[in-house]
Scaffold this motif. Structure first.
Motif, short mmCIF file in Angstrom:
data_model
loop_
_atom_site.label_atom_id
_atom_site.label_comp_id
_atom_site.label_asym_id
_atom_site.label_seq_id
_atom_site.Cartn_x
_atom_site.Cartn_y
_atom_site.Cartn_z
N UNK A 1 95.44 31.51 54.36
CA UNK A 1 94.33 31.76 53.44
C UNK A 1 93.14 30.87 53.81
N UNK A 2 91.98 31.48 53.96
CA UNK A 2 90.78 30.74 54.31
C UNK A 2 90.12 30.23 53.03
N UNK A 3 90.39 28.98 52.68
CA UNK A 3 89.87 28.41 51.44
C UNK A 3 88.35 28.27 51.46
N UNK A 4 87.79 28.06 52.65
CA UNK A 4 86.34 27.91 52.75
C UNK A 4 85.61 29.19 52.36
N UNK A 5 86.14 30.34 52.78
CA UNK A 5 85.52 31.61 52.42
C UNK A 5 85.57 31.83 50.91
N UNK A 6 86.73 31.54 50.32
CA UNK A 6 86.88 31.70 48.87
C UNK A 6 85.93 30.76 48.14
N UNK A 7 85.88 29.50 48.60
CA UNK A 7 85.00 28.52 47.96
C UNK A 7 83.54 28.93 48.10
N UNK A 8 83.16 29.45 49.24
CA UNK A 8 81.78 29.87 49.45
C UNK A 8 81.36 30.98 48.51
N UNK A 9 82.24 31.96 48.34
CA UNK A 9 81.94 33.08 47.44
C UNK A 9 81.83 32.60 46.00
N UNK A 10 82.76 31.71 45.61
CA UNK A 10 82.73 31.18 44.24
C UNK A 10 81.47 30.36 44.00
N UNK A 11 81.11 29.51 44.95
CA UNK A 11 79.91 28.67 44.81
C UNK A 11 78.66 29.53 44.68
N UNK A 12 78.55 30.58 45.51
CA UNK A 12 77.37 31.45 45.47
C UNK A 12 77.23 32.14 44.11
N UNK A 13 78.34 32.72 43.63
CA UNK A 13 78.31 33.43 42.34
C UNK A 13 78.06 32.45 41.20
N UNK A 14 78.71 31.28 41.26
CA UNK A 14 78.56 30.29 40.20
C UNK A 14 77.13 29.76 40.14
N UNK A 15 76.52 29.55 41.31
CA UNK A 15 75.15 29.04 41.34
C UNK A 15 74.18 30.02 40.68
N UNK A 16 74.36 31.31 40.99
CA UNK A 16 73.49 32.34 40.39
C UNK A 16 73.72 32.41 38.88
N UNK A 17 74.98 32.35 38.48
CA UNK A 17 75.31 32.41 37.05
C UNK A 17 74.72 31.23 36.29
N UNK A 18 74.90 30.01 36.83
CA UNK A 18 74.40 28.83 36.15
C UNK A 18 72.88 28.82 36.09
N UNK A 19 72.24 29.18 37.21
CA UNK A 19 70.78 29.23 37.22
C UNK A 19 70.23 30.21 36.22
N UNK A 20 70.86 31.37 36.14
CA UNK A 20 70.42 32.40 35.20
C UNK A 20 70.65 31.95 33.76
N UNK A 21 71.80 31.30 33.52
CA UNK A 21 72.13 30.85 32.17
C UNK A 21 71.21 29.73 31.71
#
Length: 248
Positions: A1-21
């Motif tokens: 399992x490539x943890x970096x890919x998973x972390x990257x996707x989560x960080x990108x989505x979380x950043x957009x969500x937090x910024x919007x919120x």
């Protein structure tokens, strides 16, 4: 399992969500099913139109590599090549035919069978290099499908925005429908740009990186098989192939 890919996707989505919120936006306003259908469906339809049946479904199969990439153990590969070279020197090339039965990699399996069949070195080189190049090009074309999706998605997002505005303009007397049309227009644009830059283009680049790693590994194995065909000393083969460790 490539943890970096998973972390990257989560960080990108979380950043957009937090910024919007933080700006006071409601995350629920970003979910518009009509906009999703227009952008995602239109993008997939466009790449289906430009791709062959085989290439399109091969690209879908490669998608799992983003999160579960294949492993290319350089050290293990070198150990195998040296072991095969030693056995070939001691017992002849025919012993490699039995070894090939246990090799899952079609490329290496084919090379070992060539050696066991006594194929001349020049013919072996030609066959191996052709297989390597054709496989690499086939895989890269599949990866490029995701890059094409990254190119189509923003444009189709604009198309969705225009369709949403048309819907809004045709319902000026109906506030509920007017709001729905405007929402679809803006969210379609977000989907188009977001899918392209957060998913499609990164996936294409990730797949190209993995294909490059696979090509380097198979190039190393090819060099080893050619060296065995030429009757080189196992220790000399190991020294030659050790240079590939620098490219890990």
């Amino acid at each position: 399992m490539d943890k970096l890919s998973i972390a990257g996707l989560v960080v990108a989505i979380l950043a957009i969500y937090l910024g919007f919120s933080i700006e006071g936006g409601a995350i629920s306003t970003l979910f518009e099913f009509p906009a999703f259908i227009i952008v995602f469906g239109g993008t997939v339809g466009a790449v289906m139109l430009q791709s062959s049946h085989e290439q399109f479904f091969h690209a879908i199969k490669l998608l799992k590599w983003v999160f579960t990439p294949p492993k290319f153990d350089i050290d293990r590969g070198i150990e195998d090549i040296v072991d095969w070279a030693q056995k070939a020197r001691e017992s002849g090339y025919l012993v490699l035919e039995n070894i090939a039965f246990d090799i899952d990699d079609h490329f290496v399996n084919k090379g070992l069978n060539f050696l066991a069949d006594g194929v001349e070195t020049e013919q072996l080189i030609t066959n191996i290099e052709l297989d390597l190049e054709l496989y690499r090009e086939h895989s890269l074309r599949s990866a490029n499908i995701y890059e094409s999706m990254g190119g189509y998605s923003p444009t189709i997002g604009i198309l969705g925005a225009v369709l949403g505005l048309i819907q809004a303009m045709s319902n000026l007397s109906n506030p509920d429908m007017l709001g729905q049309g405007i929402a679809t227009a803006f969210v379609a644009t977000i989907y188009g740009v977001g899918f392209a830059n957060l998913i499609y283009i990164p996936v294409a680049n990730k797949l190209r990186t993995i294909i490059h790693q696979q090509t380097m590994y198979r190039e190393m194995m090819a060099q080893g098989l050619i060296a065995i065909s030429q009757g080189e000393n196992p220790h000399a083969i190991e020294n030659r192939l050790s240079a590939f460790r620098l490219n890990e």
